[in-house]
Design an enzyme around this catalytic site. Structure first.
Site, PDB file in Angstrom:
ATOM      1  N   SER A 382      39.172 -93.783  81.747  1.00  0.00           N
ATOM      2  CA  SER A 382      40.487 -93.222  82.055  1.00  0.00           C
ATOM      3  C   SER A 382      41.517 -93.635  81.010  1.00  0.00           C
ATOM      4  CB  SER A 382      40.931 -93.678  83.445  1.00  0.00           C
ATOM      5  OG  SER A 382      42.226 -93.199  83.747  1.00  0.00           O
ATOM      6  N   GLY A 385      41.057 -91.658  77.831  1.00  0.00           N
ATOM      7  CA  GLY A 385      41.597 -90.314  77.997  1.00  0.00           C
ATOM      8  C   GLY A 385      43.108 -90.283  77.889  1.00  0.00           C
ATOM      9  N   HIS A 386      43.778 -91.245  78.532  1.00  0.00           N
ATOM     10  CA  HIS A 386      45.238 -91.302  78.445  1.00  0.00           C
ATOM     11  C   HIS A 386      45.702 -91.584  77.017  1.00  0.00           C
ATOM     12  CE1 HIS A 386      45.058 -91.545  82.836  1.00  0.00           C
ATOM     13  NE2 HIS A 386      46.346 -91.282  82.848  1.00  0.00           N
ATOM     14  N   GLU A 387      44.982 -92.445  76.318  1.00  0.00           N
ATOM     15  CA  GLU A 387      45.376 -92.772  74.947  1.00  0.00           C
ATOM     16  C   GLU A 387      45.192 -91.574  74.021  1.00  0.00           C
ATOM     17  OE1 GLU A 387      47.027 -94.841  71.954  1.00  0.00           O
ATOM     18  OE2 GLU A 387      46.913 -95.420  74.067  1.00  0.00           O
ATOM     19  N   MET A 390      48.235 -89.369  74.698  1.00  0.00           N
ATOM     20  CA  MET A 390      49.445 -89.928  74.094  1.00  0.00           C
ATOM     21  C   MET A 390      49.374 -89.877  72.572  1.00  0.00           C
ATOM     22  SD  MET A 390      51.560 -90.629  76.411  1.00  0.00           S
ATOM     23  CE  MET A 390      52.730 -91.445  75.323  1.00  0.00           C
TER      24      MET A 390
END
Length: 469
Positions: A382, A385-387, A390
């Site tokens: 997760s 994926g967020h990185e 961003m």
């Protein structure tokens, strides 16, 4: 406030609304539409590939268990890398890039769920065929894939081995009877696994283009052979949700134009070393005051933006998609605003993604590496994926989002100690303080350090890491 803003805009620009951000929505629109269509179309490779894996003989290289899983994993990695690179190569605006990237991540999860579940069903079907010759077929218990009713997955009829042991002690006749009963029970378990819980569709009848397209349109990330459906569309509800989508987007644009963008532009100008002379350089204290003032200005605009985006996605867009597809399960979020720790928040604010990670990451890895390691792996994926998201938005890979999300694990462990666990009101207040302050600190964290402000920015980044988690 709205009237005051409109009057100020009329005085400054002659128009009640600023239109700087509005123009971004129309740039590269056709490029975005064509690329998005091709991206979604390229995910359809999953269906013919799965038909190939299903047709492969049991034990062959192209079965799902032998080579199919590896082939589709490599394809998904290459597929994701290619479509992430497209907006950079075409130099899209950030609005088009954000939409395309988020849609790409959604389609990736849908494709992975489709191939994984159908791969499991193809192996289950092969086991069922092998039972036509019970003497050579494996009689290991059937594996039940994780479902909403059985989120962790299970082994069907685990006590059959005990019954077989008893049969061996009773002689050959008892053994034959037990084997026959065991094979019959196993056959029933495997056949039930190939049938949807509703009972109208049985694998491989779901391997059609209509089923695949319907799955792409349904507001879910976890593939099922069949979904519960409503009989008719509530047109009043659908029209109201569509109107609410445009209304929220309008409010988001107004907030960005009137409250977020001016604050960032003003701060950027005041922090620019070129506007300061040698006789009056920008000191660290002045820079700190400017950044603190900017953060305070952004606290509530960013919070309103977050809440409006949440409403647009989880209440209106997903609700409208569910209405159009007759999708009966409308449980897209729970009462995350009452969360007392970040683990609870991650479970409740985005149920589609949480269900995907629980089903395809946590549940599949837990039997092999244990509960604690499976939790770490789930958070790791997760966080990556967020990185990626961003990094594509800011065009910088600094790892702040990754570190912040991984730091949630020790914070959750602290929140669940006996000294903190029972203080629900305090934990909820801390949660909201972190949410409100963390969102406004995203921009300072993403800005690169400049000259004399390098040390100051580093300090702010460390503080931001603490608040953002």
């Amino acid at each position: 406030m709205a009237i005051t803003t409109m009057l100020r805009n009329i005085k400054d620009t002659g128009s009640p609304l600023r239109v700087q951000i509005w123009t971004l929505f129309t740039i590269n629109l056709w490029h975005l539409a064509v690329a998005d269509f091709m991206m979604v179309a390229s995910s359809a490779v999953a269906l013919p590939m799965h038909r190939l894996f299903r047709a492969a003989p049991a034990g062959g290289v192209l079965t799902w268990a032998k080579g199919g899983m590896a082939i589709m994993s490599v394809y998904q990695v290459v597929w994701l890398a290619y479509w992430i690179a497209v907006p950079f190569l075409l130099e899209w605006t950030w609005t088009a890039q954000v939409f395309f990237l988020l849609h790409t991540m959604v389609v990736l999860m849908k494709m992975h769920s489709y191939t994984s579940y159908n791969g499991h069903l193809s192996e289950t079907e092969k086991r069922l065929r092998d039972l036509d010759n019970p003497s050579t077929a494996s009689r290991a218990p059937a594996y039940l894939y994780p479902t909403p009713e059985n989120p962790m997955g299970a082994i069907a009829s685990p006590k059959r081995a005990e019954a077989r042991g008893k049969g061996e002690n009773e002689g050959d006749d008892g053994l034959d009877d037990e084997v026959a009963d065991e094979v019959a029970q196993l056959r029933e378990d495997l056949a039930r696994e190939l049938t949807s819980p509703i009972g109208n569709v049985t694998y491989p009848a779901n391997l059609t283009w209509g089923n695949f397209l319907d799955y792409l349109c349904c507001p879910t990330l976890c593939y099922e052979i069949e979904y519960p459906r409503n009989e008719r569309i509530d047109w009043q509800n659908l029209i109201s949700k569509i109107a609410a989508i445009f209304g929220c987007i309008f409010l988001l644009t107004i907030i960005s134009e009137e409250f977020i963008l001016p604050a960032l532009v003003d701060a950027s100008t005041r922090l620019d070393p070129s506007v300061h002379t040698i006789d009056s350089p920008l000191t660290a204290l002045e820079a700190l005051l400017v950044i603190a003032e900017t953060i305070s200005w952004l606290l509530f605009p960013f919070m309103l933006t977050f809440l409006l985006v949440f409403l647009v996605v989880f209440e209106y867009v997903l609700g409208a998609a569910a209405e159009v597809t007759h999708f009966a399960d409308r449980h897209f979020y729970s009462d995350w605003w009452n969360s007392t720790d970040w683990m609870e928040f991650s479970r409740e604010w985005n149920i589609p993604v949480y269900s995907f990670l629980r089903r395809h990451v946590y549940s599949t890895s837990r039997p092999h590496i244990g509960k604690a390691n499976a939790t770490v792996i789930t958070f790791l994926i997760s966080a990556v994926g967020h990185e990626i998201v961003m990094g594509c938005i800011t065009k910088k890979l600094r790892g702040y989002g990754f570190i912040c999300q991984m730091l949630q694990l020790p914070i959750v462990m602290l929140q669940r100690t006996k000294w903190v666990r029972g203080r629900k009101t305090l934990n909820n207040v801390c949660f909201w303080c972190s949410m409100i302050m963390g969102l406004s600190l995203v921009c300072p964290v993403s800005l690169p350090p400049r000259d004399k402000k390098a040390v100051l920015t580093s300090v702010l980044q460390i503080c931001s890491l603490y608040v953002l988690v």
